[in-house]
Scaffold this active site. Structure first.
Site, mmCIF file in Angstrom:
data_model
loop_
_atom_site.group_PDB
_atom_site.id
_atom_site.type_symbol
_atom_site.label_atom_id
_atom_site.label_comp_id
_atom_site.label_asym_id
_atom_site.label_seq_id
_atom_site.Cartn_x
_atom_site.Cartn_y
_atom_site.Cartn_z
ATOM 1 N N ASP A 13 0.855 -1.179 0.000
ATOM 2 C CA ASP A 13 0.000 0.000 0.000
ATOM 3 C C ASP A 13 0.897 1.237 0.000
ATOM 4 O O ASP A 13 2.091 1.151 0.319
ATOM 5 C CB ASP A 13 -0.896 -0.017 1.244
ATOM 6 C CG ASP A 13 -1.951 1.067 1.209
ATOM 7 O OD1 ASP A 13 -2.485 1.343 0.128
ATOM 8 O OD2 ASP A 13 -2.230 1.656 2.272
ATOM 9 N N ASP A 15 -0.204 5.030 1.018
ATOM 10 C CA ASP A 15 -0.414 5.905 2.173
ATOM 11 C C ASP A 15 -0.414 5.082 3.459
ATOM 12 O O ASP A 15 -1.125 4.083 3.571
ATOM 13 C CB ASP A 15 -1.741 6.657 2.034
ATOM 14 C CG ASP A 15 -1.703 7.673 0.906
ATOM 15 O OD1 ASP A 15 -0.805 8.534 0.916
ATOM 16 O OD2 ASP A 15 -2.541 7.584 -0.009
#
Length: 260
Positions: A13, A15
């Site tokens: 991922d 953020d």
């Protein structure tokens, strides 16, 4: 329990893992550098459908993270691929921004508000009442309902913002039609990402900062999962879930040496 195969590919991922509030997480640059120097297949994923891969490449480059365009996978790209497989050359009424409209244009979709095959809902900075009304009427008239991701809120400098999941709930309440969510935690996004880099789930790992999306999606896709504590889920919250990550680490810096 059967022993897992060595990790040959990585999905992470963005953020909360590589960056937090626009600032790179310590160790993120070393992690990306190690992946690239070792020619290890990898993808940086995001449920946010606002930005194109080119936008995200520039955003990451500004904070010192050099991620090639081919290594960025968004819920908009996954949604476009899904629609291309389901109904090639179709039509869609889209609520979203350049990340989503560009992805649909690139697969040859026609964007229209006249009897579209699909209503496709994504992230946007300003949800228009007029656009939502149009979407509701088109779904009531038979258009199929797709949403890029189920995230209910998004961050901003002023606080939480309503995101795709919240707006989808509004449309569902008005139409009685649930959307098909393509993005995390749907393992479809993970599997399509793995296919994009020629990787296999049994020898791949997913790194995320959220139990409810990243870890769940990786688990359901059959990957080894790593939860980092630099984002949403805190250590004390892990045991509240009925499933667990393979490993919990403080940050992405703890995983650099795992890349071989």
């Amino acid at each position: 329990m059967a022993e897992r195969k060595p990790i040959e590919s990585w999905l992470t991922d963005m953020d909360g893992v590589l960056m937090h509030e626009g600032i790179p997480v310590p160790g993120a640059d070393a992690f990306i550098k190690r992946l690239r120097e070792s020619d290890t297949p990898f993808l940086v994923l995001t449920n946010n459908s606002i930005y194109t891969p080119r936008d995200l490449h520039a955003r990451l480059s500004r904070i010192g993270l050099d991620v090639p365009l081919a290594n960025i996978w968004t819920s908009a790209l996954a949604s476009a691929q899904f629609l291309d497989e389901q109904r090639p050359g179709g039509t869609a009424y889209v609520i979203g921004e350049a990340g989503l409209t560009t992805a649909l244009h690139d697969i040859g979709y026609v964007l229209t508000d006249v009897e579209p095959d699909y209503v496709v809902l994504g992230e946007t900075r300003t949800y228009s009442f007029e656009a939502l009304t149009k979407a509701i009427r088109l779904i009531n008239d038979g258009a199929r309902f797709i949403a890029t991701n189920p995230d209910e809120i998004g961050p901003s400098a002023e606080g939480a913002l309503p995101a795709t999941g919240s707006v989808a709930a509004l449309i569902t309440k008005a139409t009685g039609q649930e959307p098909y969510f393509v993005g995390k935690p749907n393992p479809l996004m993970m599997r399509s990402g793995l296919n994009a880099i020629g990787a296999h789930s049994e020898s791949s790992a997913m790194i995320g900062d959220r139990m409810d999306t990243d870890v769940r999606a990786g688990l359901e896709a059959g990957m080894e999962t790593f939860l980092v504590l630099t984002g949403v889920t805190k250590a004390a919250e892990v045991d509240r879930y009925p499933y667990r990550p393979s490993t919990v680490v403080e940050s992405i810096a703890d995983l650099v040496e795992r890349i071989v």
